[in-house]
Write a protein that holds these residues in place. Structure first.
Motif: not given
Length: 257
Positions: A150-166
């Motif tokens: 987000v532009g208010s915290a431009p040095q904080d990069f994120s990555g996410v994996f959203h999924y459904l479990d079994d």
């Protein structure tokens, strides 16, 4: 007198022969030029066909947004040069939206592989650039976020994996990595049958042992506003760009959407 007539007659015949020869040459030249034009047209048509068949990205026109975002996605806000994508966000009214921006999708779906992008970002509250993947089959999950900030915290990069479990329960695995401020960054995802691995500037920053096993397509966009980034303020400069170069798209499997 007879000699003069003969000379005159010879000259006339010579002129006629020369004129006839020029006409024949012109006709041959026109035929050659016509063939050249025809060949060029065929080459151009073939080139157009090749270009169309190899197009990897398409700009999307869309009013609907999620998470209370404020933008209208316009095709005009996107420039695509081969694998370089330029998205411009603007402060302007369009169909009851206060901002316009850009979103592109890959024309292929991918299953496993290595995906690397060079990115140029701008800071400013309310800006929300992202590179992510969604299922080719119309579904809300799984979702792989290769890069978000987000532009208010431009040095904080994120990555996410959203999924459904079994059991069908929503789960996620994610990271947030603080980066050094600079002009260009390289973000990447390695996706195999057994894991997802995120890289920033060549450094491994997160690994998930959960991994989707379905074809997914890539989305590149810059949202404006919404629940996470918040609305822009007076310090946010518009127009604002998000530039992405897809430097390596190396799927194990791919299919046209």
């Amino acid at each position: 007198m007879k000699i003069k007539i003969k000379i005159f007659f010879v000259l006339i015949m010579a002129i006629l022969a020369w004129s006839l020869n020029r006409v024949i040459i012109s006709m041959d030249s026109a035929e050659i030029n016509e063939n050249e034009v025809s060949e060029k047209v065929n080459i151009q048509n073939n080139t157009e066909n090749i270009d169309k068949s190899n197009v990897l990205w398409t700009a999307i026109e869309r009013k609907e947004s999620y998470n209370n975002e404020l933008q209208y996605y316009c095709k005009e806000n996107v420039t695509i040069n081969d694998n370089e994508i330029i998205i411009i966000s603007k402060k302007e009214e369009k169909e009851n939206k206060s901002y316009t921006s850009g979103l592109v999708e890959s024309t292929y779906g991918y299953l496993y592989g290595y995906f690397e992008f060079d990115i140029w970002i701008k800071e400013g509250k309310g800006l929300f650039p992202a590179i992510w993947l969604m299922p080719v089959e119309d579904a809300s999950l799984p979702e792989i976020d290769i890069f978000e900030m987000v532009g208010s915290a431009p040095q904080d990069f994120s990555g996410v994996f959203h999924y459904l479990d079994d059991k069908g329960i929503k789960q996620k695995t994610y990271f947030q990595k603080k980066v050094i401020k600079k002009d260009t960054y390289k973000v990447a995802l390695s996706w195999s049958e057994n894991e997802l691995a995120w890289y920033i500037d060549g450094e491994l920053v997160h690994v998930s042992k959960s991994s989707p096993s379905e074809y997914m397509y890539i989305i590149i966009n810059q949202a404006v506003g919404g629940n996470w980034p918040g609305s822009p303020d007076d310090k946010t400069l518009f127009p604002s760009s998000f530039i992405v170069k897809a430097s390596k798209i190396n799927p194990i499997n791919k299919k046209r959407r």
